[in-house]
Design a protein around this motif. Structure first.
Motif, mmCIF file in Angstrom:
data_model
loop_
_atom_site.group_PDB
_atom_site.id
_atom_site.type_symbol
_atom_site.label_atom_id
_atom_site.label_comp_id
_atom_site.label_asym_id
_atom_site.label_seq_id
_atom_site.Cartn_x
_atom_site.Cartn_y
_atom_site.Cartn_z
ATOM 1 N N ALA A 61 2.534 0.728 12.557
ATOM 2 C CA ALA A 61 1.556 1.725 12.108
ATOM 3 C C ALA A 61 1.044 1.386 10.707
ATOM 4 O O ALA A 61 -0.156 1.518 10.435
ATOM 5 C CB ALA A 61 2.166 3.122 12.133
ATOM 6 N N ASN A 62 1.927 0.933 9.824
ATOM 7 C CA ASN A 62 1.499 0.549 8.467
ATOM 8 C C ASN A 62 0.561 -0.656 8.504
ATOM 9 O O ASN A 62 -0.432 -0.696 7.786
ATOM 10 C CB ASN A 62 2.704 0.246 7.581
ATOM 11 N N ASP A 63 0.890 -1.647 9.335
ATOM 12 C CA ASP A 63 0.027 -2.828 9.445
ATOM 13 C C ASP A 63 -1.367 -2.450 9.954
ATOM 14 O O ASP A 63 -2.374 -2.912 9.420
ATOM 15 C CB ASP A 63 0.651 -3.869 10.381
ATOM 16 N N ILE A 64 -1.409 -1.635 10.990
ATOM 17 C CA ILE A 64 -2.701 -1.223 11.549
ATOM 18 C C ILE A 64 -3.478 -0.395 10.529
ATOM 19 O O ILE A 64 -4.693 -0.558 10.389
ATOM 20 C CB ILE A 64 -2.497 -0.442 12.869
ATOM 21 N N SER A 65 -2.785 0.478 9.816
ATOM 22 C CA SER A 65 -3.448 1.303 8.796
ATOM 23 C C SER A 65 -4.054 0.433 7.702
ATOM 24 O O SER A 65 -5.172 0.684 7.245
ATOM 25 C CB SER A 65 -2.463 2.287 8.181
ATOM 26 N N ARG A 66 -3.319 -0.589 7.274
ATOM 27 C CA ARG A 66 -3.832 -1.488 6.233
ATOM 28 C C ARG A 66 -5.037 -2.284 6.730
ATOM 29 O O ARG A 66 -5.998 -2.495 6.005
ATOM 30 C CB ARG A 66 -2.739 -2.444 5.773
ATOM 31 N N GLN A 67 -4.984 -2.727 7.974
ATOM 32 C CA GLN A 67 -6.063 -3.563 8.504
ATOM 33 C C GLN A 67 -7.328 -2.769 8.806
ATOM 34 O O GLN A 67 -8.428 -3.283 8.661
ATOM 35 C CB GLN A 67 -5.598 -4.280 9.770
ATOM 36 N N THR A 68 -7.177 -1.534 9.255
ATOM 37 C CA THR A 68 -8.338 -0.747 9.668
ATOM 38 C C THR A 68 -8.782 0.273 8.645
ATOM 39 O O THR A 68 -9.913 0.757 8.710
ATOM 40 C CB THR A 68 -8.051 -0.001 10.988
ATOM 41 N N GLY A 69 -7.903 0.658 7.741
ATOM 42 C CA GLY A 69 -8.223 1.699 6.776
ATOM 43 C C GLY A 69 -8.083 3.101 7.356
ATOM 44 O O GLY A 69 -8.398 4.088 6.709
ATOM 45 N N ILE A 70 -7.612 3.189 8.597
ATOM 46 C CA ILE A 70 -7.414 4.481 9.261
ATOM 47 C C ILE A 70 -5.936 4.844 9.172
ATOM 48 O O ILE A 70 -5.073 4.006 9.413
ATOM 49 C CB ILE A 70 -7.846 4.401 10.744
ATOM 50 N N ASP A 71 -5.675 6.090 8.831
ATOM 51 C CA ASP A 71 -4.289 6.550 8.739
ATOM 52 C C ASP A 71 -3.718 6.723 10.143
ATOM 53 O O ASP A 71 -4.150 7.599 10.890
ATOM 54 C CB ASP A 71 -4.216 7.862 7.962
#
Length: 125
Positions: A61-71
């Motif tokens: 979830a942290n990786d995806i949040s960093r890559q997309t900017g979506i929480d």
């Protein structure tokens, strides 16, 4: 000092009614996860799997949040889930008049995970 007094008072209150609380916890939807984690059959594997999957979900979830900017919510237990799971494990240790061990904490983590899964809409089993 205030925290020490408050924790001593809470322990005294819990020990006075631990058997009744334990009986009540047996009827909660998170009890099967707790019981499975304390059944004496591959408990260490259950604990490592539960905590490992929580860590993997949080990392993803942290990786995806960093890559997309979506929480992105990992679906892991929140503070309330953790507190209820750990209190459940403490109540059972007190009711069964035994010391609190790592196995109890792992069972509490399983109960917290079960609570988080229900909140996310996943049914147990």
């Amino acid at each position: 000092m205030k925290l020490l007094i408050a924790s001593a008072a809470a322990t005294l209150c819990l020990s006075a009614c631990a058997a009744d609380l334990a009986q009540g916890y047996r009827s909660t939807p998170d009890y099967p996860a707790y019981a499975n984690a304390r059944d004496g059959h591959l408990d260490a594997v259950d604990c490592a799997t539960t905590l490992g999957l929580m860590g993997y979900a949080a990392s993803t979830a942290n990786d995806i949040s960093r890559q997309t900017g979506i929480d992105i919510d990992s679906g892991n237990p929140n503070r309330s889930d953790w507190i209820s799971g750990m209190v459940m494990s403490l109540v059972f240790a007190i009711a069964e008049m035994r010391e609190y061990t790592v196995a109890d904490a792992c069972a509490g983590a399983a109960a917290a995970d079960s609570s988080a899964n229900r909140r996310q809409g996943y049914l147990p089993y």
